[in-house]
Design an enzyme around this catalytic site. Structure first.
Site, PDB file in Angstrom:
ATOM      1  N   THR A 151     102.169 -11.291  30.254  1.00 35.65           N
ATOM      2  CA  THR A 151     102.298 -10.014  29.763  1.00 35.65           C
ATOM      3  C   THR A 151     101.039  -9.836  28.520  1.00 35.65           C
ATOM      4  O   THR A 151     101.304 -10.934  27.794  1.00 35.65           O
ATOM      5  CB  THR A 151     103.543  -9.590  29.173  1.00 35.65           C
ATOM      6  OG1 THR A 151     104.620  -9.710  30.032  1.00 35.65           O
ATOM      7  CG2 THR A 151     103.882  -8.379  28.239  1.00 35.65           C
ATOM      8  N   ARG A 179     113.974  -3.722  38.694  1.00 32.66           N
ATOM      9  CA  ARG A 179     114.100  -4.590  37.196  1.00 32.66           C
ATOM     10  C   ARG A 179     113.229  -3.973  36.044  1.00 32.66           C
ATOM     11  O   ARG A 179     112.067  -3.947  36.335  1.00 32.66           O
ATOM     12  CB  ARG A 179     114.154  -5.911  37.609  1.00 32.66           C
ATOM     13  CG  ARG A 179     114.230  -6.910  36.612  1.00 32.66           C
ATOM     14  CD  ARG A 179     112.746  -7.222  35.712  1.00 32.66           C
ATOM     15  NE  ARG A 179     112.856  -8.276  34.890  1.00 32.66           N
ATOM     16  CZ  ARG A 179     111.819  -8.676  34.023  1.00 32.66           C
ATOM     17  NH1 ARG A 179     110.752  -7.989  33.936  1.00 32.66           N
ATOM     18  NH2 ARG A 179     112.291  -9.681  32.927  1.00 32.66           N
ATOM     19  N   VAL A 180     113.525  -3.865  34.885  1.00 30.94           N
ATOM     20  CA  VAL A 180     112.935  -3.616  33.934  1.00 30.94           C
ATOM     21  C   VAL A 180     112.939  -4.799  32.718  1.00 30.94           C
ATOM     22  O   VAL A 180     114.081  -5.301  32.449  1.00 30.94           O
ATOM     23  CB  VAL A 180     113.062  -2.340  33.328  1.00 30.94           C
ATOM     24  CG1 VAL A 180     112.093  -2.137  31.983  1.00 30.94           C
ATOM     25  CG2 VAL A 180     112.628  -1.229  34.259  1.00 30.94           C
ATOM     26  N   GLY A 181     112.011  -5.430  32.413  1.00 27.54           N
ATOM     27  CA  GLY A 181     112.066  -6.413  31.124  1.00 27.54           C
ATOM     28  C   GLY A 181     112.130  -5.715  29.710  1.00 27.54           C
ATOM     29  O   GLY A 181     112.493  -4.855  29.437  1.00 27.54           O
ATOM     30  N   ASP A 182     111.560  -6.727  28.852  1.00 24.66           N
ATOM     31  CA  ASP A 182     111.367  -6.234  27.683  1.00 24.66           C
ATOM     32  C   ASP A 182     110.138  -5.417  27.070  1.00 24.66           C
ATOM     33  O   ASP A 182     110.117  -4.854  26.386  1.00 24.66           O
ATOM     34  CB  ASP A 182     111.269  -7.579  26.542  1.00 24.66           C
ATOM     35  CG  ASP A 182     110.303  -8.478  26.923  1.00 24.66           C
ATOM     36  OD1 ASP A 182     109.897  -8.638  28.058  1.00 24.66           O
ATOM     37  OD2 ASP A 182     109.534  -9.068  26.092  1.00 24.66           O
ATOM     38  N   THR A 202     106.098 -12.086  24.960  1.00 25.41           N
ATOM     39  CA  THR A 202     105.483 -12.506  26.238  1.00 25.41           C
ATOM     40  C   THR A 202     106.714 -13.270  26.687  1.00 25.41           C
ATOM     41  O   THR A 202     107.458 -14.023  26.099  1.00 25.41           O
ATOM     42  CB  THR A 202     104.058 -12.938  26.288  1.00 25.41           C
ATOM     43  OG1 THR A 202     104.208 -13.234  27.734  1.00 25.41           O
ATOM     44  CG2 THR A 202     104.214 -14.293  25.512  1.00 25.41           C
ATOM     45  N   GLY A 203     106.848 -13.358  28.259  1.00 25.88           N
ATOM     46  CA  GLY A 203     107.857 -14.221  28.612  1.00 25.88           C
ATOM     47  C   GLY A 203     108.918 -13.570  29.179  1.00 25.88           C
ATOM     48  O   GLY A 203     108.950 -12.549  29.776  1.00 25.88           O
TER      49      GLY A 203
HETATM   50  C1  SD4 Z   1     108.844  -9.383  31.439  1.00 25.63           C
HETATM   51  N1  SD4 Z   1     107.884 -10.024  29.468  1.00 25.63           N
HETATM   52  O1  SD4 Z   1     108.886  -8.282  32.533  1.00 25.63           O
HETATM   53  C2  SD4 Z   1     107.469  -9.540  30.776  1.00 25.63           C
HETATM   54  C3  SD4 Z   1     106.681 -10.511  31.578  1.00 25.63           C
HETATM   55  C4  SD4 Z   1     107.574 -11.421  32.318  1.00 25.63           C
HETATM   56  O2  SD4 Z   1     107.559 -13.855  32.813  1.00 25.63           O
HETATM   57  O3  SD4 Z   1     108.414 -11.570  32.915  1.00 25.63           O
HETATM   58  N2  SD4 Z   1     107.155 -12.556  32.283  1.00 25.63           N
HETATM   59  O4  SD4 Z   1     109.852  -9.763  31.167  1.00 25.63           O
END
Ligand code: SD4
Length: 290
Positions: A151, A179-182, A202-203
């Site tokens: 990211t 799925r949605v992340g941060d 990121t992560g």
């Molecule tokens: C997310 N931070 O969607 C982003 C990218 C990711 O491992 O997952 N990277 O969570």
């Protein structure tokens, strides 16, 4: 104290930070700098973690997440949006042209079309072939420091001393549909308070959401911590909730109103780029696990 323009971004995204710096050095706004900066990665078909060329979800659909925040606390985001190449531009339109902060899925795509964005196939042949290969084992495990970039989160201060931020991603490769992340969640993947500073992540997004990571870091800076100290505490907060596992990566970066920066991560290998009139540097980030 006169504040000098500066931009920082997650990972070693030299082209993206250079693009943002070009805008800042000519007196452009931090909002334009972060918009155009992260777009460089959205447009890079070889970057399989952001924009076109991104890894698809388990069903083979590329779904993009993105958000933006300006000096006045205005923000916009798109979640799980398909078929549109520049989610950061759509997030900015959500901020500037609608009464809302977030648009998701089909609604985001519909809005993008209304704003004149073209339908684009985001799945490149390379990402498609890898997905077909992945289906043979269908193992779902985040890979630490995947390709050493992921990211892109970007924070900038312009010549007026105003701070803006942007964050954009294709999310976890082979995630569940929907799925949605941060990354598109204000406060989690990105937060800016023009009085204090900004932070971005990121992560593995689930862990950042659980602690509202970027908001936490900005609030810690408000209480007097340096960007570096605040990022460190942000990671420690996550590890306190994960006593039995450390098989995932998170990297935070932050900037304060004085233009000081910091970064902290779980596993060694995360870096962040900075660009100012002093030049450009890829900064190694301290890690929780040495
Ligand atoms: C997310 N931070 O969607 C982003 C990218 C990711 O491992 O997952 N990277 O969570």
């Amino acid at each position: 104290v006169a504040v000098k323009p500066i931009v920082i971004c997650t990972w070693d995204f030299h082209n993206a930070s250079s693009k943002a710096w070009e805008i800042l050095k000519d007196g452009g706004s931090s909002l334009d700098a972060v918009t155009e900066g992260v777009m460089v990665e959205e447009n890079d078909v070889n970057n399989q973690t952001v924009g076109i060329g991104g890894r698809p979800d388990r069903d083979g659909n590329v779904t993009l997440d993105s958000c933006i925040m300006d000096k006045d606390g205005n923000c916009g985001a798109v979640l799980a949006m398909q078929n549109i190449a520049n989610p950061i531009l759509v997030a900015r339109k959500v901020m500037e042209e609608t009464p809302h902060v977030m648009l998701a899925g089909k609604g985001a795509e519909q809005f993008a079309h209304e704003m004149g964005f073209k339908k684009t196939n985001l799945l490149t042949e390379k990402s498609k072939q890898e997905w077909i290969e992945w289906q043979k084992t269908a193992q779902y495990k985040p890979i630490i420091n995947i390709e050493n970039h992921d990211t892109i989160g970007m924070l900038a201060i312009d010549a007026n001393g105003d701070i803006s931020g942007a964050c954009t991603t294709s999310g976890m490769g082979y995630k569940m549909a929907g799925r949605v992340g941060d990354s598109p969640i204000i406060g989690a993947g990105l937060f800016v308070d023009n009085e204090v500073g900004g932070a971005t992540a990121t992560g593995v997004g689930e862990e950042v959401v659980r602690t509202v990571g970027s908001f936490l870091i900005v609030e810690l800076m408000r209480q007097g911590k340096s960007p570096q100290e605040a990022c460190k505490e942000g990671v420690e907060r996550i590890m306190a909730k994960n006593k039995d596992r450390d098989d995932f990566q998170i990297g935070f970066i932050a900037i304060n109103k004085a233009g000081e920066t910091g970064g902290y991560c779980i596993h060694p290998g995360f870096t962040y780029r900075s660009y100012s009139e002093e030049g450009h540097v890829n900064n190694p980030s301290e890690s929780y696990i040495k």
